[in-house]
Design an enzyme around this catalytic site. Sequence first.
Site, short mmCIF file in Angstrom:
data_model
loop_
_atom_site.label_atom_id
_atom_site.label_comp_id
_atom_site.label_asym_id
_atom_site.label_seq_id
_atom_site.Cartn_x
_atom_site.Cartn_y
_atom_site.Cartn_z
CG PHE A 121 -1.82 -1.25 1.26
CD1 PHE A 121 -2.76 -1.53 0.28
CD2 PHE A 121 -1.63 -2.17 2.28
CE1 PHE A 121 -3.51 -2.70 0.32
CE2 PHE A 121 -2.38 -3.35 2.34
CZ PHE A 121 -3.32 -3.61 1.35
CD GLU B 229 7.17 4.63 -3.99
OE1 GLU B 229 5.94 4.65 -3.85
OE2 GLU B 229 7.78 5.43 -4.72
NE ARG C 3 0.67 10.86 -7.69
CZ ARG C 3 0.26 10.47 -8.91
NH1 ARG C 3 -1.04 10.46 -9.20
NH2 ARG C 3 1.12 10.08 -9.82
NE ARG D 185 -5.39 0.84 -3.07
CZ ARG D 185 -5.99 -0.34 -2.88
NH1 ARG D 185 -6.15 -0.82 -1.66
NH2 ARG D 185 -6.42 -1.04 -3.90
CB THR E 185 4.62 13.61 -10.43
OG1 THR E 185 5.25 13.23 -9.20
CG2 THR E 185 3.12 13.54 -10.29
CD GLU F 139 -1.48 5.15 -6.23
OE1 GLU F 139 -1.16 5.23 -7.44
OE2 GLU F 139 -0.94 5.84 -5.36
#
Length: 783
Positions: free
Chosen positions: A240, A244, A322, A354, A454, A724
Site C-alpha cells: 500500500f 516503497e 501530487r 495509496r 510525476t 489507487e
Amino acid sequence: MRRAKRDASLVEGAVHAPLAHDSAVRHVTGEALYLDDLPEPRDLLYAFVRLSDRAHARVTRLDVTAAASSPGVAAVMTARDLPGENDIGPVLPGDKVFADGLVEYWGQSLFAVAADSIDHAREAAFRATVEYEDLPAILTIEQALAHGSFVLPTQVLRRGAPSKAIARASRRLSGRLAIGGQEHFYLEGQVAMAVPREGGGMLVHSSTQAPSEVQHLVAKVLGLAASAVTVEVRRMGGAFGGKETQAAPVACVAALLARRTGRPVKLRLDRDDDMIFTGKRHDFTAEWEVGFDDEGRIRGLELVLASRCGFSPDLSGAINDRAMLHADNCYYLEDVSITSHRCKTNTVSNTAFRGFGGPQGMMAIEAIVDAIARELGQDPLQIRRRNFYGRAGRDLTPYEMRVDDFVIPELVDELERSSQYQERRRELARFNARSPWQKRGIALTPVKFGISFTATQMNQAGALVHVYTDGSIHLNHGGTEMGQGLFIKVAQVVADELGVGVDRVQITATTTDQVPNTSPTAASSGSDLNGMAARTAARTIRKRLAACAAAALGGKAEEVVFAGGKASVGRRSIDFADLATLAHRERVSLSATGFYRTPRLHFDRERHRGRPFYYFACGAAVSEVQIDTLTGEYKVRRVDLLHDCGSSLNPAIDMGQVEGGFVQGMGWLTTEELWWDEAGRLGTHAPSTYKIPACGDVPDDFRVTLLHARNRQPTIHRSKAVGEPPLMLAISVFHALADAVAAVGEHRLTPRLDAPATPERVLLAVEELRARLGQPALREAAE
Ligand code: MTE
Ligand code: HPA
Ligand code: MOS
C-alpha cells in the site's frame, strides 16, 4: 456506455478474462510463501532493532557492551560500525540506518543486535545503555508552521489572479479542514532476510515494492557495487505504498549484520515496532478562501495545504506535489493558487500510501464544493456538476494539462440514475423529518486521478521472457506482487501474445539480477508499464517463431496466427511446443528482453506546468449513512460505485481492487485515527487502539460496477490503472456523514467535521451544530 460483464465477449485469448489471482488458492490454504515462511538457511541469526524513546534528543551515551556479551549474541551494530554510508534517503539525504548522535523521532533506530533467537536478540538490545539530552521537539503541523520548520521549500502553483477573482465574485467563503494520516497495516509487516554469498556478494530477500532501490541502498551501506547485491521478492502480504521506500532500512540492517557475521540474518519487525518505526500517510491541513457566483460556480480559489512530513524528506516532495495536482479533482479552477507547505516535525517520516497525496488534495476541494452547496442551500451534486471540467476554455488543469478524455459527466449521470440518488435523497428527507435522533445522509463524489509517476524518469519498465523447448514460458519483469494481481495480468498479456493459455506461463519472483534498474511498483502503473515491457519481449520471440513456422508450414511470417496453443497459416498448423523445439533446432533464440517508457510525458516541477500524467482514471461513488446523534455512532447503509478501468485486463482482479480500495479509504476517513502524546510517542501502535475496517464495516448493501470504456491512450490492451484511484471513492462516505450531521440543522448550516470522522468527531460536530442553531445541548434536550 457499456459496463463490464463477466461474459465471453470480453475474453479474447487470455486478456480481459476474469481469471482468479494466480495465488488465490495458495493464499487461502496457506501454501503461498511469504518471506517469513521461506525455509530458513542453516546458521540463521535473528535481528532486533532498539528504537529511541525520545522525539528529539542528543544521544550522550550509547554503550552496547552489555548487549554484546548477552547470551546468544553474534553481533551488535551501531552507526559507527558501517562499512559503507549510513544515509539511505531515497531521494534526498536524511534517513539513516542508525541514529548518529542525534535522535529525531520517537522510534528511530539506534542500533541492532543479531542473536541465535529473536528472544535473545531482544533481551540483549535492552541491556544496552542509552542516555539522552532532550531537545525541544516540533510535533504538529501548527507548531512547524509557527517555527517555519520545513523538510523542503514551500511550493506555489498559481494561475490567473485568484485574489482579484475572489474579491470580484458575488459570494465568498473561507474554511479549514484537518485530514488525518493512516497506518498501512499491511498484514505482512516489514521483513528481510540477507544471505551472504561466495565472493562477498549478498542475496537479500525483501518484502519491498522497490527491489532496485533496496539493492542500491544495501550496496551503499555495505560499500559494495550494486552488481554484488541481488534483491528478490516473490510477493508481499500487502504494501500500500508502505514498502516503497521504507522496506530499505529493514533490508539494510539485515544485510549489515549478515556481512558482519558472515551468516544469514532475518529481521522481522514486531507489529508494534513496525507501526512506531515506519512512516504513514501524511496528515494535512487545508485552509481556503473561495469566491463563487450565485450558481455556485467557483470564480477564484486560494488554497493553502500543509502536511506533516516527519523528520526527513523521504518521498514528501512528490507526495505533496501530487496533492497540489489533485486539488482540482474534477473541477475547473480558472483563477487559483495552491500553496503547499512541507512541514518538518520530530515524528516518523511519512511516506507513500495509496493515492500518494492525491486523496488529501481531493478532500480539500470536495470540502470547498460541499461548503458552497450548503451556503447556497442546493444539492451538492448540482454544484459539483456546475464546476466540472468541460469543453475548450474549461478544460485546462491549473498545471495546464488538457483534460481531453473526461468521462466524469456521463459516468456521474449514469451513477445518479443507477443508484436512484434523487429518489433516495427525497426519501432521506422524509426519514429525517420523522426521526429526531437518527439521521441519514447521502453523497455522490467523483474521482479523477492522474496516472504516471510525476517524476517522469520513473515511468519505465523492463521484462525478460524465455520460451523453453517444451513450449513452457518463463516470465520475469520489474513489477512486484503485493496482492494487487499484477503477476496474473502480465502473464495474461504474455499468454495472449503467444496464443497460449496462461497456465503455460511460469510466474517468477521479482529479482534484480534478471531485470535491472526498475522503478518501484507504485503510482498504480505496474500493469501499464510491465505489461507493455513484457508484451514487447513476447512479441520479439513471436516474430522469430513466426519465421520458423512460415518456413515449416509455408506462407509468410506475417500470416502466421498464434492462437489456441498453435501457430497456424491457413489450415496448416504446428503445436506451440513443437514450434519451440523446431526453433531451437534451427538455432533461433528463444529468449528476449522488453522495455517500455511511457510516451508524451513532460513536467516542469519548478513551474508546475506540463503533462505529468499519461491519462486520468475516473470513478464516482454514492454512499448513504445513518448516524445516531446521541452517541455519534454510525453505519454505512449502502454504497454504489461506478469505476472506469478502461478495457480491463482482468475484471475480477479490478473488481477486487475497487472494493478493497474503497474499504481502505473508508477506514482512513472514518475509524483509523493516529494519536501521538505530548512527548511525541505514538499511542496507537496496535490493532487494539488503531481500528482498521473489519468485515462488519463493509457496507451492508455494496454495489460495484466497472465501466468498460477503452482507454483513449494506447495503453496495454487499452486498460486503465486501477490500484489507487478507488480509494478516493470513499470521500463519499465522509460527505454522507457530513450530510447526516447537516440534517440536524435541516441543512441550513455547514457542519464542522474533520477527518477521520470517528463517532466521537461526528458527535462533536452534531453538538457544535446544535450550539450554532441555538438548540440546547443533547444532555439537556434528553432530560
Ligand atoms: N492491492 C493489494 N491487495 N495490496 C497492496 O499493497 N497497493 C496499492 C494498489 N493495490 C496494494 C493494492 C498501491 S499503493 C498501488 S500503487 C498499486 O496497488 C500498485 O500496484 P499496480 O501498480 O500493479 O496497480
Ligand atoms: N506515485 C507513487 N510513488 C511515487 C511517485 C508517484 O507519483 N513518485 C515517486 N514515487
Ligand atoms: Mo502506491 S502509494 O503508489 O505504492
